[in-house]
Structure formats: C-alpha cells, structure tokens
Design a protein around this motif. Structure first.
Motif, short mmCIF file in Angstrom:
data_model
loop_
_atom_site.label_atom_id
_atom_site.label_comp_id
_atom_site.label_asym_id
_atom_site.label_seq_id
_atom_site.Cartn_x
_atom_site.Cartn_y
_atom_site.Cartn_z
N PHE A 1 -7.23 94.45 16.82
CA PHE A 1 -6.04 95.09 16.28
C PHE A 1 -5.27 95.83 17.38
CE2 PHE A 1 -8.94 94.76 12.68
CZ PHE A 1 -8.13 94.11 11.77
N VAL A 2 -6.00 96.47 18.30
CA VAL A 2 -5.34 97.14 19.41
C VAL A 2 -4.56 96.13 20.24
CG1 VAL A 2 -5.71 98.43 21.54
CG2 VAL A 2 -7.02 99.02 19.49
N SER A 3 -5.16 94.98 20.48
CA SER A 3 -4.50 93.94 21.26
C SER A 3 -3.22 93.45 20.58
CB SER A 3 -5.47 92.77 21.48
OG SER A 3 -4.82 91.70 22.13
N ILE A 4 -3.28 93.27 19.26
CA ILE A 4 -2.11 92.79 18.52
C ILE A 4 -1.02 93.86 18.46
CG2 ILE A 4 -1.28 92.08 16.25
CD1 ILE A 4 -3.97 90.70 15.83
N LEU A 5 -1.42 95.10 18.13
CA LEU A 5 -0.44 96.17 17.92
C LEU A 5 0.25 96.61 19.20
CD1 LEU A 5 -2.40 98.36 15.33
CD2 LEU A 5 -0.43 96.88 14.89
N THR A 6 -0.36 96.37 20.34
CA THR A 6 0.25 96.78 21.61
C THR A 6 0.87 95.61 22.37
OG1 THR A 6 -1.91 96.55 22.72
CG2 THR A 6 -1.33 98.73 21.86
N ASP A 7 0.90 94.44 21.76
CA ASP A 7 1.44 93.25 22.41
C ASP A 7 2.89 93.04 21.95
OD1 ASP A 7 2.06 90.84 23.54
OD2 ASP A 7 0.23 89.82 22.89
N PRO A 8 3.88 93.13 22.85
CA PRO A 8 5.27 92.89 22.44
C PRO A 8 5.51 91.51 21.84
CG PRO A 8 5.18 93.92 24.61
CD PRO A 8 3.76 93.54 24.25
N PHE A 9 4.65 90.54 22.20
CA PHE A 9 4.81 89.20 21.62
C PHE A 9 4.65 89.26 20.11
CE2 PHE A 9 2.93 85.20 20.11
CZ PHE A 9 3.91 84.31 20.50
N TYR A 10 3.75 90.10 19.61
CA TYR A 10 3.53 90.23 18.17
C TYR A 10 4.40 91.33 17.55
CZ TYR A 10 -0.61 87.25 18.57
OH TYR A 10 -1.45 86.20 18.79
N MET A 11 4.47 92.49 18.23
CA MET A 11 5.09 93.68 17.64
C MET A 11 6.48 93.98 18.19
SD MET A 11 2.77 94.54 15.51
CE MET A 11 3.50 96.06 14.95
N GLY A 12 6.95 93.22 19.15
CA GLY A 12 8.27 93.49 19.72
C GLY A 12 8.29 94.80 20.48
N GLU A 13 9.42 95.51 20.41
CA GLU A 13 9.57 96.75 21.15
C GLU A 13 8.62 97.83 20.63
OE1 GLU A 13 11.14 96.52 23.76
OE2 GLU A 13 12.21 94.64 23.33
N LEU A 14 8.24 97.75 19.37
CA LEU A 14 7.26 98.71 18.83
C LEU A 14 5.94 98.57 19.57
CD1 LEU A 14 6.49 100.85 16.75
CD2 LEU A 14 5.94 99.01 15.15
N GLY A 15 5.58 97.36 19.95
CA GLY A 15 4.36 97.16 20.71
C GLY A 15 4.40 97.87 22.05
N ARG A 16 5.57 97.90 22.69
CA ARG A 16 5.71 98.61 23.95
C ARG A 16 5.49 100.11 23.75
NH1 ARG A 16 7.95 95.08 27.61
NH2 ARG A 16 9.04 93.28 26.70
N LEU A 17 6.04 100.62 22.62
CA LEU A 17 5.87 102.04 22.33
C LEU A 17 4.40 102.37 22.09
CD1 LEU A 17 7.33 104.75 21.80
CD2 LEU A 17 7.46 104.08 19.39
N LEU A 18 3.72 101.52 21.33
CA LEU A 18 2.30 101.75 21.04
C LEU A 18 1.42 101.57 22.26
CD1 LEU A 18 2.03 99.97 17.55
CD2 LEU A 18 2.19 102.43 18.01
#
Length: 631
Positions: free
Chosen positions: A93-110
């Motif tokens: 989940f950490v990998s998905i939530l912090t990956d911009p490929f999945y989460m977009g700019e929110l992933g960069r923030l996380l």
C-alpha cells in the motif's frame, strides 16, 4: 354418536391386534404387508425432520457455498496485499500510495515532496492524474453524462402520456441484461473510423471523426448503461410527487417554475443523487467497456488490475483492488447516511395527471416542450439504438456492400480452426451450459438469501450486507481468487483439492447472479400478509411447506424474473470469465467477442450478433418456461 366418533381408531385397531394376534390377519402373512412395518414410520419421521429444518439447512448450505466460492477466494487475494512475502506488512500500500503513476500528484505529496512544489505541479497543464485519478475523472464525467441523459428521460416518462410509454419504461432495464463487451463492439462499429457515425457525417460533407480509444467514447458508452438507471430511479420519485402540494404552491402565488423548484425538485434530489452515486460506483469499477474502447492507454483501476494479473503481479493487483473497494464502499456508505438523514415519511399521494404528448391545443409552452421531447428522442436514438443497429449492420456489410463473409468466417473458423484458436460453437455451447448450471445454483441461493433477509431477527442487516457483498467486489478479483484457490488447488489435511476451470466459472457466475434473484424475490416476500403463513402453520404445515405452498407461488413472477436475470448475467459475464478461461477451452461468447475484436471488427460484430440472439432467446425462454411451470 356420529359416524366419525363410532369408527375404530388406529389405537383401537392396534390394541385388538395385540389381544388376538390372528385376528384380521391375511391368509398369506407375506402378502399386503411391508417388509419392515416400521420402515414407513421411520421414513416419514426422517422426512418430517428434514422438512422442519429445511430452511435452516438451506441457509447453512448457502453460507458454506459462499465461503467456499466467494469469501475464501477473495480473502486469499486480499491476503496477497498484506502478506506478500509471508509476513504482515503494508509495503504494497505504501508503494501504491506514494507512486505518482497510481496516485498522480497526490502520490508526490504522500512521498514527502514539498507541498508548494506539488501545488505548482497541480496547477500546471502537465499535471499527472495517475491511474486512480484518471479512474475517478472518467467516472465523474460518465456520471454527469448519465444524469444529463437520464433526468430528461424521467421527465418525459413521468409527465407525458403516449402509446408505448409503459413498454419504453420497461426497456430501461434492458442495459442490465446486455453483455457489456457486446455493447462495446456496437460502439466500435458506431464510432470507429469506418463506423456509422462517420458514414452519416460523410453524407453531409463533414470530415471523419476519430473517437475510438478516446475518453469521449468511454463516457458515451457508460451513459448507455447508466442513464436508464438514472431515468428509472428518478421517474419513480417524480411519479410519487403529490400534485396537491404543487396546487397549493400555485394557489399561494408561485409560478410554475417556482413551484417546481420549491416543491418538486427537493423530492427529486435524493433520487438523482442515488442514481449519480450508483453510476459513479459502477463506472469507477468498469472493465469491459474501458478495455475495448480505451485499451491500456486509457486504463482505469480495473483494467490495470487485469494487466497486473496477466503479469503475475498478484500482490500489487490485490492492493489496487482493496483501494478500489474502499473507495466504492465509502461512497455507498456516505449515500446511505445521506438517505437516512433526509428520509421523509410519505403519506398517500395524489400523482399529477400526465400530459398528452400530442395535445389538442398548441400553446407556445406546449410547442417548446414538444420540441425538447423531439430533440431528446433524436439524441436517445443516437446513444441507445444506433450502437446495436450499427453492430448488426456491420456484421452484414463489407467494403463492397452487403455480405455474409463475417458469418462465413465464423463457420470456417469452426471447421478448420486450430485447437488454440477461439471457435464459435464451443463458445456458444459453453455459455449455454454455464448459464444452465448457474441457474441451478443461483436461484436456490437467491431464494434462501431472500427468505433469510426478510425475516425479523437480530442481526438481519448484517446477514443482508454479507450476502450482498458480491455486488461490491470486482469480478476480476473473484476470478483471480477462484483461479488461485479452486483451480490451482487448496491443501486440506495433506490432500490437495482442485476443480476444473469450468466449475470455477460456474461458481463465479453464480456469485454474480444470485443477488439479482434475491433482489427480485425479497420485495415480494416482504410485502406478503403474515396471516397467510400463519394460517398455513396453524393447519399443520411446516415452515418450509408454508414457503413452498403459499409464499413462493405468490412471488413466482419475481422468481422467474430473477432466473431470467441469472441466465442473462451468466451468458454476458466477462470480468471473472476472462481470468478463469485464459489458456483453456472454457471460453464463452463474450471472451470470443473480445478475442475477435482484437483482430478484425467484422467477425467480432458477427459474434456479437450471435451473443445478442442467444442472450435474448435465453431470457425469453426462461420467462416463458417459468410462466408455463407456474400455471
């Protein structure tokens, strides 16, 4: 003394026989006597015991089936996300939530990037949505399009009277029984470079429009499926509006526009919100439409889960599926809370009279309304009728005009195709066999769940929620769980238990279909007068006998409708089937359509027409046969 009271009883006869063993005995002791005098009594007692506990046994059996073919397989898939290496971890989940490929700019923030930099990127034209962001974006656009198409349809059905209105209203259920991959083929035949739309535009001198593999095509196709749902829900709410409240507002000086905004609109908002929420949830988890019309370049969460499964990346696929499920359930829960908070107890209402579509006198307002109806009718034909008509037309035409070459291709593929190629007859045969097997499993399960969720007891809502869980879980995940569980095998006590892929496909279809049986039967059972069952029980009928002899005959139309839905859903099921049928000879018609679509449009449209014919015929046969059995 009456004749009834003077007749010897069974106890008297037994005592007389005991006093004189030879009395009234037949000449041949072996004649006219059972081999075991106690056998009938034992059998009757056993049958009575089974009958007494039949409902409880049915509920237990249904629960075991759900555990075996749904809860356990789905749990094993979800466990992949939490135990990717056999140890509990949240790394997936950490990998998905912090990956911009999945989460977009929110992933960069996380992932820890400075908020100011992230906000700057969000405001820039090259901002990144990510897989989840794009999925939500297309679902939002699809929801807006579905509401924009569905609410005017509800206005026409609720406010105007015309020949065929009831038939048209009934047809709003049609998209729910049409296989989605077949509809996708129809949209390819409509919006492709050589499709119907460009042919029509060419006749008026307008250049070709390329809509294939675009977001617009996906949104329009989603509106095809979900606008009828919005129309159906809003029409029911509109027809329930009390005309007396509108008349009161008008008598107090409100204009028609103000009366609508103050009286009618507030009663329609919950229905519109319900349709919008369901549309968003359905389109957020859409798979066949996006796969066929968008491909992997416009992949949503569901399509990318399928890609990860193909790449054997089960842990990441399970993590994405859990995030998708959390979002869908959160939206559903938020809507239910809103509905409960804004529920209004309705009394007896007086629905307003519908206007004639063709009035006797024409006023400017009436003329404007009819122009609006005519414009919407043209739009509805383009969105709802043209794709299916285009599919049929494309299956019968080629560069030189009318041809049967596409159907001839299917026959040739059947006669000369290699073993690894998809052939039409096995696809048709498998679909029908799986549909019949699904019918035999889904209808009893649906009936048991309907009975269990309409009885009054503590914990009924929990049972209802658990039984309806298949609505919320992706078919891709169900298919993957069955593949890795039943098909690959399960170790129990040193024994490895495996089942054939065909059995797993039937299990997946039954899990998808039985909730529709439940939802068609449960309202009828809920509305029955309890006195009917109580009278049967007072006359000595067991609970199961009262159900079979009294309740089910009264709700038989619902049973037949649920059975027809089960067959149609099985024949058109694609999500779990494509996972379970890959690399086997258990492929079905929707899988065959998808395989042909990836190569040539003509054979895909021909197979789509075959799928449409088989689905329609099966639906009609089940309804007719159900009516025949009832009578």
């Amino acid at each position: 003394m009456t004749e009834e009271s003077s007749a010897p009883t069974a106890d008297d006869a037994a005592s007389n026989t005991a006093d004189d063993p030879g009395r009234d005995m037949p000449d041949d002791p072996g004649r006219d006597m059972p081999d075991d005098p106690g056998r009938d009594t034992v059998a009757q007692r056993a049958f009575a015991g089974i009958e007494r506990y039949a409902i409880g046994l049915g509920a237990a059996a249904t629960g075991l089936v759900l555990v075996a073919v749904f809860y356990y397989p789905v749990a094993t898939v979800f466990a992949e996300a939490f135990f990717p290496a056999g140890l509990l971890t949240g790394s997936v989940f950490v990998s998905i939530l912090t990956d911009p490929f999945y989460m977009g700019e929110l992933g960069r923030l996380l992932s820890g990037e400075p908020p100011g930099e992230v906000l700057r990127r969000i405001a820039s034209p090259d901002r990144q949505l990510g897989i989840l962001g794009f999925t939500a974006y297309q679902a939002a656009l699809s929801t807006v399009a579905s509401v924009a198409l569905g609410v005017p349809a509800a206005w026409i059905l609720a406010r105007f009277e015309f020949r065929g209105r009831e038939t048209l209203r009934s047809l709003t259920i049609l998209p729910f029984v049409l296989p989605s991959i077949m509809v996708a083929v129809g949209f390819v035949a409509t919006f492709g470079r050589n499709g119907t739309l460009n042919a029509i535009l060419g006749t008026v001198g307008v250049g070709p429009v390329e809509l294939m593999f675009t977001l617009e095509a996906i949104v329009i196709a989603h509106a095809f499926y979900n606008a009828p749902l919005v129309a159906r829900v809003v029409t029911a709410a509109w027809e329930a509006v009390d005309a007396r409240a509108i008349e009161t507002a008008r008598s107090l000086g409100a204009s028609p526009h103000r009366a609508f905004l103050d009286v009618v609109a507030p009663q329609l908002y919950p229905a519109v919100l319900m349709g919008a929420t369901l549309t968003f949830v359905f389109t957020f988890a859409s798979f066949p439409i996006v796969l066929a019309l968008g491909g992997f370049q416009l992949a949503t969460v569901e399509v990318f889960i399928y890609r990860l499964i193909r790449d054997l990346n089960y842990a990441e696929a399970a993590g994405l599926a859990i995030l998708e499920l959390v979002i869908s359930l959160s939206l559903t829960y938020a809507y239910l809370r809103y509905e409960a908070a804004n529920a209004v107890r309705r009394g007896a209402s007086a629905p307003g009279r519908r206007k004639q579509l063709f009035p006797r006198t024409w006023t400017p307002t009436a003329l404007l309304e009819r122009f609006a109806v005519a414009g919407y009718a043209l739009l509805a034909v383009a969105v709802f009728v043209l794709p299916l008509a285009s599919m049929i037309w494309a299956s019968l035409t080629g560069p030189a005009g009318f041809t049967l070459d596409h159907y001839r291709f299917l026959l040739e593929r059947q006669a000369t195709g290699a073993a690894f190629q998809v052939q039409p007859w096995p696809a048709v045969r498998n679909s029908l066999v799986f549909a019949v097997a699904t019918l035999g499993v889904a209808v009893p399960m649906g009936l048991v769940v309907a009975v269990a969720t309409t009885r009054r007891y503590r914990g009924r809502k929990v049972v209802d929620a658990l039984a309806m869980a298949p609505f919320a879980v992706s078919g891709i995940i169900v298919g993957l769980g069955l593949l890795r569980g039943l098909v690959f095998g399960v170790e129990i006590g040193g024994w490895r238990i495996t089942v054939a892929g065909a059995v797993a496909i039937v299990a997946a279809h039954a899990v998808s279909a039985y909730p529709f049986v439940t939802r068609n039967v449960a309202p009828g059972l809920e509305g029955l007068d309890p006195a009917l069952t109580e009278s049967a029980r007072a006359l000595g009928a067991s609970r199961a006998r009262a159900l079979v002899d009294v309740e089910l005959p009264l709700v038989w139309p619902g049973v037949v409708a649920g059975a027809a839905f089960a067959v149609a859903i099985s024949i058109g099921e694609f999500n779990s089937t494509i996972v379970l049928a890959t690399g086997t000879d258990s492929y079905t018609m929707p899988v065959a359509v998808e395989r042909y679509l990836g190569r040539r449009l003509g054979p895909a449209t021909a197979m789509g027409v075959v799928l449409l014919a088989v689905t329609s015929a099966s639906f009609i046969v089940v309804e007719r046969l159900g009516g025949y059995v009832r009578h």
